[in-house]
Design an enzyme around this catalytic site. Sequence first.
Site, PDB file in Angstrom:
ATOM      1  CG  HIS A  67      -0.106  -0.019   2.410  1.00  0.00           C
ATOM      2  ND1 HIS A  67       0.242  -1.285   2.968  1.00  0.00           N
ATOM      3  CD2 HIS A  67      -0.014   0.755   3.548  1.00  0.00           C
ATOM      4  CE1 HIS A  67       0.764  -0.950   4.126  1.00  0.00           C
ATOM      5  NE2 HIS A  67       0.759   0.137   4.467  1.00  0.00           N
ATOM      6  CB  CYS A 112       7.453  -0.925   0.790  1.00  0.00           C
ATOM      7  SG  CYS A 112       9.193  -0.687   1.366  1.00  0.00           S
ATOM      8  N   GLY A 113       6.783   2.012   1.421  1.00  0.00           N
ATOM      9  CA  GLY A 113       6.982   3.344   1.926  1.00  0.00           C
ATOM     10  C   GLY A 113       8.304   3.895   1.820  1.00  0.00           C
ATOM     11  N   GLY A 149      10.943   1.811   0.930  1.00  0.00           N
ATOM     12  CA  GLY A 149      11.751   0.933   0.179  1.00  0.00           C
ATOM     13  C   GLY A 149      12.645  -0.208   1.072  1.00  0.00           C
ATOM     14  CG  HIS A 175      30.568  -1.908  -9.291  1.00  0.00           C
ATOM     15  ND1 HIS A 175      31.671  -1.085  -8.343  1.00  0.00           N
ATOM     16  CD2 HIS A 175      30.966  -1.613 -10.480  1.00  0.00           C
ATOM     17  CE1 HIS A 175      32.143  -0.391  -9.389  1.00  0.00           C
ATOM     18  NE2 HIS A 175      31.745  -0.520 -10.566  1.00  0.00           N
TER      19      HIS A 175
HETATM   20  C1  RB5 Z   1       3.839   0.211   5.389  1.00  0.00           C
HETATM   21  O1  RB5 Z   1       3.139   1.204   6.027  1.00  0.00           O
HETATM   22  C2  RB5 Z   1       5.442   0.674   5.476  1.00  0.00           C
HETATM   23  O2  RB5 Z   1       5.600   0.256   6.841  1.00  0.00           O
HETATM   24  C3  RB5 Z   1       6.123  -0.210   4.191  1.00  0.00           C
HETATM   25  O3  RB5 Z   1       5.219   0.386   3.075  1.00  0.00           O
HETATM   26  C4  RB5 Z   1       7.557  -0.002   4.363  1.00  0.00           C
HETATM   27  O4  RB5 Z   1       7.992   1.308   4.382  1.00  0.00           O
HETATM   28  C5  RB5 Z   1       8.396  -0.948   4.967  1.00  0.00           C
HETATM   29  O5  RB5 Z   1       9.481  -0.670   4.796  1.00  0.00           O
END
Ligand code: RB5
Length: 149
Positions: free
Chosen positions: A9, A66-67, A69, A99
Site C-alpha cells: 500500500h 514500499c513506503g 523501500g 558491480h
Molecule cells: C507500510 O506502512 C510501510 O511500513 C512499508 O511500506 C514500508 O515502508 C516498510 O519498509
Amino acid sequence: MNIAVGADHGGFILKQVVVEQLKQLGHTIVDCGADTLNPADDYPDFARAVGEAIQRGAAERGVLICGSGVGAAVAATKMRGIRSSVCHDTYSAHQAVEHDDMNVLSLGARVVGDELAKELVRAFVAARFDGGERFQRRLNKVLEMEGNK
Ligand code: RB5
C-alpha cells in the site's frame, strides 16, 4: 526484458508510474501486485512474489516499492538468488547492477517523487553486470555466504 514489479500500500500509487515508465522503455511487466490499495497488506508478500518470479525465470529483474523501500529490500534479500537494495540516487541504481549484480531495485514512495523514481528505474534497467574479475570474485563470495545460510 521481463521485469517483475510489486508494491504494498505504501508503494501502490508509485507502482503505476514505474510500470508506465518501464512499458515506455519497451519492457514487459510481470505484475506481482498489489492490484488494489489495501492499507492492511504486507510488503513481504510482494517481495516474495517478485523474488519468486525471478527465481522461476519469469522475470530477469524486479522493482519493489514500499513506503521507505527498506522493508521490501530486507525481505527480498532473504531469498536465494535475489540481490536487492534501496537506491535513491542514480549512481547507486546503476552501479549496484554493474558491480554487485543487483537484480531487484527497491524504492520508497514516501521518499522519492515520481520523476526521480523514473530516473532511478531507467538507470537500473539500462545497467549490466560488469563481469570483471574483481566483481565476479566478490559476487562469488556473496553467493558462497548465501549457500551457507
Ligand atoms: C507500510 O506502512 C510501510 O511500513 C512499508 O511500506 C514500508 O515502508 C516498510 O519498509
